[in-house]
Design a protein around this motif. Structure first.
Motif, PDB file in Angstrom:
ATOM      1  N   ARG A   1       0.586  -1.179  -0.161  1.00 27.15           N
ATOM      2  CA  ARG A   1      -0.007  -0.233   0.345  1.00 27.15           C
ATOM      3  C   ARG A   1       0.394   1.441  -0.043  1.00 27.15           C
ATOM      4  O   ARG A   1       0.723   2.001  -0.710  1.00 27.15           O
ATOM      5  N   CYS A   2       1.869   0.896   0.724  1.00 23.35           N
ATOM      6  CA  CYS A   2       2.684   2.827   1.142  1.00 23.35           C
ATOM      7  C   CYS A   2       3.989   2.569   0.594  1.00 23.35           C
ATOM      8  O   CYS A   2       4.260   3.660   0.307  1.00 23.35           O
ATOM      9  N   ARG A   3       4.061   1.661   0.333  1.00 24.56           N
ATOM     10  CA  ARG A   3       5.635   0.965  -0.780  1.00 24.56           C
ATOM     11  C   ARG A   3       6.733   1.255  -0.141  1.00 24.56           C
ATOM     12  O   ARG A   3       7.733   1.365  -0.123  1.00 24.56           O
ATOM     13  N   ARG A   4       6.192   1.269   1.472  1.00 24.35           N
ATOM     14  CA  ARG A   4       8.044   1.675   2.501  1.00 24.35           C
ATOM     15  C   ARG A   4       8.269   0.203   2.325  1.00 24.35           C
ATOM     16  O   ARG A   4       7.859  -0.893   2.530  1.00 24.35           O
ATOM     17  N   ASP A   5       9.552   0.030   2.715  1.00 22.77           N
ATOM     18  CA  ASP A   5      10.842  -1.171   2.555  1.00 22.77           C
ATOM     19  C   ASP A   5      11.432  -1.151   3.801  1.00 22.77           C
ATOM     20  O   ASP A   5      11.359   0.111   3.872  1.00 22.77           O
ATOM     21  N   PHE A   6      11.331  -2.602   4.410  1.00 18.90           N
ATOM     22  CA  PHE A   6      11.949  -2.332   5.690  1.00 18.90           C
ATOM     23  C   PHE A   6      12.563  -3.530   5.677  1.00 18.90           C
ATOM     24  O   PHE A   6      12.662  -4.268   4.919  1.00 18.90           O
ATOM     25  N   ILE A   7      13.953  -3.347   6.963  1.00 17.61           N
ATOM     26  CA  ILE A   7      14.736  -4.857   6.614  1.00 17.61           C
ATOM     27  C   ILE A   7      14.507  -5.030   8.242  1.00 17.61           C
ATOM     28  O   ILE A   7      14.524  -4.282   9.297  1.00 17.61           O
ATOM     29  N   GLU A   8      14.775  -6.857   8.560  1.00 14.85           N
ATOM     30  CA  GLU A   8      14.075  -6.826   9.841  1.00 14.85           C
ATOM     31  C   GLU A   8      15.858  -8.338  10.109  1.00 14.85           C
ATOM     32  O   GLU A   8      16.215  -9.533   9.207  1.00 14.85           O
ATOM     33  N   ASP A   9      16.451  -7.166  11.264  1.00  8.99           N
ATOM     34  CA  ASP A   9      18.235  -8.520  11.372  1.00  8.99           C
ATOM     35  C   ASP A   9      17.043  -9.887  12.115  1.00  8.99           C
ATOM     36  O   ASP A   9      16.257 -10.030  12.616  1.00  8.99           O
ATOM     37  N   ALA A  10      17.547 -10.947  10.816  1.00  7.28           N
ATOM     38  CA  ALA A  10      16.993 -11.972  11.678  1.00  7.28           C
ATOM     39  C   ALA A  10      17.515 -12.810  13.040  1.00  7.28           C
ATOM     40  O   ALA A  10      16.621 -13.290  13.202  1.00  7.28           O
ATOM     41  N   LEU A  11      18.061 -12.292  13.474  1.00  8.26           N
ATOM     42  CA  LEU A  11      19.356 -12.503  14.958  1.00  8.26           C
ATOM     43  C   LEU A  11      18.740 -11.586  15.851  1.00  8.26           C
ATOM     44  O   LEU A  11      17.513 -12.025  16.525  1.00  8.26           O
ATOM     45  N   SER A  12      18.705 -10.513  15.888  1.00  8.36           N
ATOM     46  CA  SER A  12      18.411  -9.280  16.882  1.00  8.36           C
ATOM     47  C   SER A  12      16.383  -9.047  16.666  1.00  8.36           C
ATOM     48  O   SER A  12      16.555  -8.902  17.881  1.00  8.36           O
ATOM     49  N   GLY A  13      16.324  -8.641  15.932  1.00  9.06           N
ATOM     50  CA  GLY A  13      14.737  -8.802  15.237  1.00  9.06           C
ATOM     51  C   GLY A  13      14.837  -7.068  15.176  1.00  9.06           C
ATOM     52  O   GLY A  13      14.034  -6.317  15.124  1.00  9.06           O
ATOM     53  N   GLU A  14      16.032  -6.746  15.099  1.00  9.03           N
ATOM     54  CA  GLU A  14      15.719  -4.282  14.901  1.00  9.03           C
ATOM     55  C   GLU A  14      15.397  -4.807  12.929  1.00  9.03           C
ATOM     56  O   GLU A  14      15.916  -4.887  12.515  1.00  9.03           O
ATOM     57  N   ARG A  15      14.747  -3.481  13.471  1.00  7.89           N
ATOM     58  CA  ARG A  15      14.324  -3.421  12.171  1.00  7.89           C
ATOM     59  C   ARG A  15      14.546  -2.201  11.719  1.00  7.89           C
ATOM     60  O   ARG A  15      14.589  -0.400  12.246  1.00  7.89           O
ATOM     61  N   TYR A  16      14.804  -2.183  10.743  1.00 11.72           N
ATOM     62  CA  TYR A  16      15.120  -0.014   9.796  1.00 11.72           C
ATOM     63  C   TYR A  16      14.472   0.039   8.487  1.00 11.72           C
ATOM     64  O   TYR A  16      13.970  -1.085   7.563  1.00 11.72           O
ATOM     65  N   ALA A  17      14.137   1.145   7.596  1.00 14.71           N
ATOM     66  CA  ALA A  17      13.579   1.355   6.788  1.00 14.71           C
ATOM     67  C   ALA A  17      14.532   1.434   5.751  1.00 14.71           C
ATOM     68  O   ALA A  17      15.932   1.372   6.069  1.00 14.71           O
ATOM     69  N   VAL A  18      14.296   0.957   4.495  1.00 14.84           N
ATOM     70  CA  VAL A  18      15.703   0.692   3.450  1.00 14.84           C
ATOM     71  C   VAL A  18      15.201   1.446   2.815  1.00 14.84           C
ATOM     72  O   VAL A  18      13.995   1.629   2.286  1.00 14.84           O
TER      73      VAL A  18
END
Length: 94
Positions: A34-51
């Protein structure tokens, strides 16, 4: 992190795409259709970031944008500010 904000997005895939960005370091890529935003999530820590996703790479966006995007509900459509950020990054890539 605001869980309601995260779950308000409509993810393109039911299972996020797993990518290895460095040897031994995996991330999960999430894209909201919908908003076309992209995120990544660290597979180990679960931290998320906009990319920003380009053809050949993922570029982490500044912390203030990650904080904003992760903290707000899905806007439901691409936002003019988001488009301006992407255009700026596209121009720097050339």
């Amino acid at each position: 992190m605001n869980r309601d904000a995260w779950t308000s997005h409509q993810w393109s895939e039911t299972k996020p795409r797993k990518l290895e960005i460095e040897r031994g370091k995996s991330v999960l890529q999430h894209h909201c259709s919908r908003c076309r935003r992209d995120f990544i999530e660290d597979a180990l820590s679960g931290e998320r970031y906009a990319v920003y996703v380009s053809v050949f790479s993922l570029q982490r966006l500044p912390n203030h944008i990650s904080t904003q995007w992760l903290g707000e509900l899905c806007p439901g459509a691409p936002m003019p500010f988001d488009l301006a950020v992407r255009n700026t990054l596209d121009q720097h890539a050339k």
